[in-house]
Design an enzyme around this catalytic site. Structure first.
Site, PDB file in Angstrom:
ATOM      1  N   LYS A 278       1.526  81.714  64.778  1.00 19.80           N
ATOM      2  CA  LYS A 278       2.186  80.410  64.555  1.00 19.80           C
ATOM      3  C   LYS A 278       3.759  80.533  64.804  1.00 19.80           C
ATOM      4  CE  LYS A 278       4.340  78.439  60.847  1.00 19.80           C
ATOM      5  NZ  LYS A 278       5.104  77.662  61.844  1.00 19.80           N
TER       6      LYS A 278
ATOM      7  N   GLY B 159      10.690  86.593  58.969  1.00 18.74           N
ATOM      8  CA  GLY B 159      11.281  85.358  58.413  1.00 18.74           C
ATOM      9  C   GLY B 159      12.044  85.718  57.242  1.00 18.74           C
ATOM     10  N   SER B 160      12.261  84.464  56.545  1.00 17.03           N
ATOM     11  CA  SER B 160      13.089  84.822  55.362  1.00 17.03           C
ATOM     12  C   SER B 160      12.319  85.590  54.220  1.00 17.03           C
ATOM     13  CB  SER B 160      13.589  83.519  54.920  1.00 17.03           C
ATOM     14  OG  SER B 160      12.247  82.652  54.486  1.00 17.03           O
ATOM     15  N   THR B 161      13.347  86.231  53.362  1.00 13.50           N
ATOM     16  CA  THR B 161      12.598  86.818  52.145  1.00 13.50           C
ATOM     17  C   THR B 161      11.959  85.968  51.285  1.00 13.50           C
ATOM     18  OG1 THR B 161      14.755  88.594  52.576  1.00 13.50           O
ATOM     19  CG2 THR B 161      13.397  88.337  50.282  1.00 13.50           C
ATOM     20  N   GLU B 162      12.169  84.754  51.009  1.00 11.74           N
ATOM     21  CA  GLU B 162      11.630  83.895  50.372  1.00 11.74           C
ATOM     22  C   GLU B 162      10.312  83.490  50.701  1.00 11.74           C
ATOM     23  OE1 GLU B 162      14.920  83.673  51.159  1.00 11.74           O
ATOM     24  OE2 GLU B 162      15.604  84.340  49.348  1.00 11.74           O
ATOM     25  N   VAL B 163      10.068  83.028  51.699  1.00 13.45           N
ATOM     26  CA  VAL B 163       8.811  82.948  52.377  1.00 13.45           C
ATOM     27  C   VAL B 163       7.821  84.177  52.440  1.00 13.45           C
ATOM     28  CG1 VAL B 163       7.454  82.085  54.316  1.00 13.45           C
ATOM     29  CG2 VAL B 163       9.366  80.964  53.680  1.00 13.45           C
ATOM     30  N   GLY B 164       8.453  85.245  52.729  1.00 13.58           N
ATOM     31  CA  GLY B 164       7.874  86.690  52.809  1.00 13.58           C
ATOM     32  C   GLY B 164       7.275  87.190  51.460  1.00 13.58           C
TER      33      GLY B 164
ATOM     34  N   GLU C 153       8.872  91.554  57.926  1.00 10.58           N
ATOM     35  CA  GLU C 153      10.212  91.615  58.385  1.00 10.58           C
ATOM     36  C   GLU C 153      11.112  90.661  58.052  1.00 10.58           C
ATOM     37  OE1 GLU C 153      10.865  94.538  59.974  1.00 10.58           O
ATOM     38  OE2 GLU C 153       8.630  95.437  60.382  1.00 10.58           O
TER      39      GLU C 153
END
Ligand code: NAD
Length: 500
Positions: free
Chosen positions: A197, A250-255, A272
């Site tokens: 995606k 991607g971002s830490t929040e989504v990770g 990452e």
């Protein structure tokens, strides 16, 4: 037309043909329309230039299904050297389409053509070739066994590295095709199949790459591309029971969210994530060289690099000279549309991102930082941000703590090595860090002391395909690149043979 406007007349035929139309998903080797689409917008104007399909549950199911069939079928049956050969062909094809691929990446992201050609095309071909070699080098172990409750006979043990299965890969927009290939290449080498995606802003290069993979002889269903929003399509992919591993950048929040969902289903995952990488300049560094290096560590790719050198710590004895040198580079940068000849800095990816970056600059100033240069956007509809330097950065400031992901440098002076090590490590992130010095003892101490997945000496952001790249702390788990990335896409099988 000003230098801040894109001149689409400069595009080649292939990239121009990608404009003004709707792009489907790529599932099981075919373009698939979904009946729902969203706009792709030009960051230099905000205007729509094409549309991309929005996938839903049925299409994500179909993509995972195709990937599972390819794994059990045509791809799974190929011998390792056949996977290698096809990956090498794909690298050649990617290079042969350099202009088209770099132009469509630039159209979607606003990044410079030189950057998209160098990183998303040439570097990706290099990654594919390096990873292709691993297909024939995945080894297990052999051993003589001694199971105590089977006292007779000859027992031999073997281990095999098997492909982990279908990989759900989710990638950002800042180096869209480059990072997609960081995910796809080790997965292919290990024998996996993929549903990828892309970020909603930058789907076109991955879609075209999947077509080139077919041309290279990689069977239908091995690489599937589902486009659309993270909250819907990304979540569906992470949750899908047919996906064995989630590989995310991607971002830490989504990770963090993805880690929770994947762990609950005992899926493998590699994350990452974000960074706030320090650049440390000791008193013995060469002022002119280091000013150039520090400036491009943050202004390269318009500050939209996960390991951008966004915090600059300079020894007090040369602090003023280095900050002035970095500011001189910033002032010399003329913002221009990425399709303009000689462009050195284009827009950031979107107007939302532009607003976010400028609000961090305002916050930094309100918190007491001093504006050295930049800090504003030109009076133009494009998502431009001036290269910006703020001095007097302190750890508590949001602009120092958070990842801004734009051309904004937070700088400060320090007095001692111990002090700067503590400042550098005083961050929830641990992606990259660089030190500029000629003192070899100091190099050893700083390399040992910095809490980061990559430590660079006298250079910043040097990523080699043979070295593992990954974050510590809130910057992630797992690795892209190197042997570690390929092994991360395998699972071990132990086998015992009994000979009477
Ligand atoms: P993002 O986290 O918003 O989105 C990344 C991807 O995840 C996109 O494809 C998005 O659609 C998808 N997504 C969003 N919400 C999701 C959800 N709930 N479930 C599943 N998928 C979801 O990040 P971004 O703004 O696209 O990219 C910038 C970030 O990426 C920065 O934090 C940057 O540091 C990071 N990054 C890290 C590396 C690295 O290697 N460490 C490299 C490049 C970028």
């Amino acid at each position: 037309m000003s230098r801040l406007d894109n001149d689409f007349g400069l595009l080649g035929d292939a990239a121009r043909a990608a404009m003004g139309r709707s792009h489907g998903l790529h599932v099981d080797g075919r373009a698939v329309e979904t009946g729902r689409s969203y706009a792709l917008t030009d960051p230099t104007s905000g205007a729509e230039f094409a549309r991309a399909a929005e996938a839903g549950p049925a299409e994500v199911d179909a993509a995972v299904d195709a990937a599972r069939r390819a794994l059990a079928g045509a791809w799974g049956r190929l011998r390792p050297h056949e996977r290698e050969r096809r990956m090498l062909r794909l690298a050649d094809l990617l290079e042969a389409h350099e202009r088209e691929m770099s132009e469509i990446e630039t159209l979607c992201s606003g990044r410079l053509l030189g950057n998209t050609a160098g990183v998303d095309v040439q570097y990706s071909a290099h990654v594919l070739r390096y990873m292709a070699g691993w297909a024939t080098k995945l080894e297990g172990q052999t051993m003589r066994l001694s199971v105590p409750y089977i006292p007779d006979g000859d027992l031999r043990g073997y281990t095999f590295r098997e492909p982990v299965g279908v990989v759900g890969a989710i990638v950002p927009w800042n180096v869209a095709l480059g990072i997609a290939v960081w995910k796809i290449a080790p997965a292919l080498a290990a024998g996996c199949t993929i549903v990828l995606k892309p970020a909603p802003q930058t789907p076109l290069s991955a879609l075209r790459f999947a077509e080139l993979a077919l041309e290279a002889g990689i069977p239908e269903g091995v690489i599937n591309i589902v486009t659309g929003s993270g909250a819907e399509v990304g979540e569906l992919l992470v949750a899908h029971p047919g996906v064995a591993m989630v590989s995310f950048t991607g971002s830490t929040e989504v990770g963090r969210k993805i880690a929770g969902q994947a762990a609950a289903q005992f899926k493998k995952y590699s994350l990452e994530l974000g960074g706030k990488s320090p650049v440390i300049v000791m008193e013995d560094a060469d002022v002119d060289q280091v000013a150039q290096a520090a400036a491009w560590a943050i202004f390269g790719n318009h500050g939209q690099n996960c390991c951008a050198g966004s915090r600059l710590y300079v020894h007090r004895s040369i602090h003023d000279a280095v900050i002035e040198g970095v500011a001189a580079v910033a002032r010399s940068i003329e913002l221009s549309a990425p399709l303009q000849d000689g462009a050195v800095m284009g827009p950031v990816v979107s107007h939302a991102q532009q607003r976010r970056i400028l609000s961090y600059v305002e916050g930094g100033l309100a918190d007491g930082a001093r504006l050295v240069t930049g800090g504003a956007a030109p009076d133009h509809p494009g998502a431009y941000v001036q290269p910006t330097v703020l001095d007097g950065a302190r750890p508590g400031m949001a602009a120092v703590r958070d990842e801004i992901f734009g051309p904004v440098l937070m700088a400060a002076a320090f007095d001692t090595e111990q002090e700067v090590l503590a400042l550098a490590n005083q961050s929830r992130f641990g992606l990259g860090a660089s030190v500029f010095t000629r003192d070899t003892d100091r190099i050893r101490r700083m390399t040992d002391g910095l809490e980061a997945g990559s430590v660079w000496i006298n250079v910043h952001n040097a990523l080699d395909v043979a070295l593992p790249f990954g974050g510590w702390k809130d910057s992630g788990v797992g690795n892209d690149l190197g042997e570690a990335a390929v092994l991360g896409h395998t699972r071990l099988k132990a086998s015992v043979q009994y000979h009477a």
